[in-house]
Design an enzyme around this catalytic site. Structure first.
Site, short mmCIF file in Angstrom:
data_model
loop_
_atom_site.label_atom_id
_atom_site.label_comp_id
_atom_site.label_asym_id
_atom_site.label_seq_id
_atom_site.Cartn_x
_atom_site.Cartn_y
_atom_site.Cartn_z
N LYS A 60 47.58 37.31 36.17
CA LYS A 60 47.07 37.18 37.54
C LYS A 60 48.05 37.86 38.48
CE LYS A 60 45.53 33.82 41.01
NZ LYS A 60 45.33 32.38 41.30
N LYS A 117 43.14 39.06 36.26
CA LYS A 117 42.63 38.92 37.63
C LYS A 117 43.56 39.68 38.57
CE LYS A 117 41.53 35.40 41.12
NZ LYS A 117 41.60 33.98 41.48
#
Length: 332
Positions: free
Chosen positions: A201, A256
């Site tokens: 992320k 992400k």
């Protein structure tokens, strides 16, 4: 691999007809590839439009249940819950996240009671619950304290699992949290509760509309999350993060944001061959919606193309706010 030179080889031959294009199509997008993120808030009869995410609303449970039913009917296997927490419940330590009578456990229990066959995924992170908008407990300098935060994340995951959630998804990027959560779930008898780790992320600028949606943008202010989320410049580091999460007990891993990081998706899938997911984040969604609203892009065609690109890169599934629309489009 070599092929005969032109004209013996004419690659356009196979592109000439619809049937032959379909015959050699390498990747296919289906409803099974979709996870639908939703925003839930307390109360009754409430729906609030998210201005920066056209078509997305914050919903109270009674308004969410028909959405969940529609999601199930469309063949989408999983719903991802993100809470909008009342400001009065936000504290520096975000302890409301571990309240067994809190918003998320109540919504999870209701969804599993009404639609037991629908997969439910919950976010394990403190930022919706903290008064400062960071994903954990901070020291006097604003630095997120890793180990204390992990202790709270474990409590949060335990509460969610106890409510019946199918997948817990730690999105906080603290070191060691997957192993700690897995050990706690095993100890509690939740051996079948799955973990989807937000393993890679990034500290991305594409999250803005999401933070508007959950109400953490104002709390975060001018601060950032660069001390725990990954530097967008790094690729090798993502492989180390994924390797650690798998070793600690993650069943699935996530990259992400999505489309700007398809190279990471490809590297992760190629290196580890584990179930790999990507999140088409709020900024990606908002850009496509804005361009379509201005007549600059065809919304259906670009959304479908973008999601197919995730599959081509190696993603086994995608969290996307387009999920219900896409499932309808795929039905023709």
């Amino acid at each position: 691999m070599t092929r005969p030179a032109f004209p013996a080889t004419r690659l356009r031959r196979m592109r000439a007809d619809d049937f032959s294009r379909r015959m050699m199509r390498e990747h296919v997008l289906t409803a099974d590839d979709l996870i639908y993120p939703v925003f839930v808030l307390d109360g009754q009869g409430r729906s609030e439009a998210v201005a920066s995410m056209p078509g997305v609303e914050r919903l109270s449970l009674d308004r969410l249940l028909p959405v969940a039913e529609d999601t199930l009917k469309l063949g989408i296997p999983c719903l991802a819950l993100f809470p909008v927490i009342d400001a009065s419940l936000k504290t520096p330590d975000g302890i409301e996240a571990a309240n067994p009578d809190g918003l998320v456990p109540r919504v999870v229990a209701a969804l599993k009671r009404e639609f037991p066959e629908l997969g439910v995924l919950t976010d394990v992170a403190l930022d919706p619950y903290t008064s400062h908008g960071q994903d954990g407990v901070i020291d006097e300098h604003g630095y997120v304290i890793n180990d204390i935060t992990v202790e709270l994340l474990v409590k949060q995951a335990r509460v969610q699992a106890g409510a019946g959630v199918d997948i817990v998804a730690p999105s906080d990027m603290q070191d060691g949290r997957i192993g700690a959560i897995r050990a706690a779930l095993e100890a509690d008898g939740h051996q079948l509760t799955k973990i989807m780790a937000y393993s890679a992320k990034y500290a991305s600028a594409f999250y803005g509309p999401f933070r508007d949606a959950v109400g953490s943008a104002a709390n975060l202010g001018k601060s950032n999350k660069s001390t725990y989320q990954m530097d967008p410049a790094n690729s090798d580091e993502a492989l180390h993060e994924v390797a650690l999460d798998i070793a600690e007990g993650a069943d699935m891993v996530m990259v992400k944001p999505g489309m700007p990081y398809l190279d990471i998706v490809r590297r992760v899938k190629g290196e580890f061959a584990v179930p790999t997911y990507a999140y088409q984040v709020s900024g990606e969604y908002a850009m496509l919606k804005a361009a379509a609203a201005n007549g600059w892009l065809d919304e259906k065609k670009t959304a479908l193309e973008a999601l197919l690109a995730f599959k081509r890169a190696g993603a086994d599934g995608v969290l996307t706010y387009f999920a219900r629309d896409v499932a309808r489009w795929l039905r023709g």
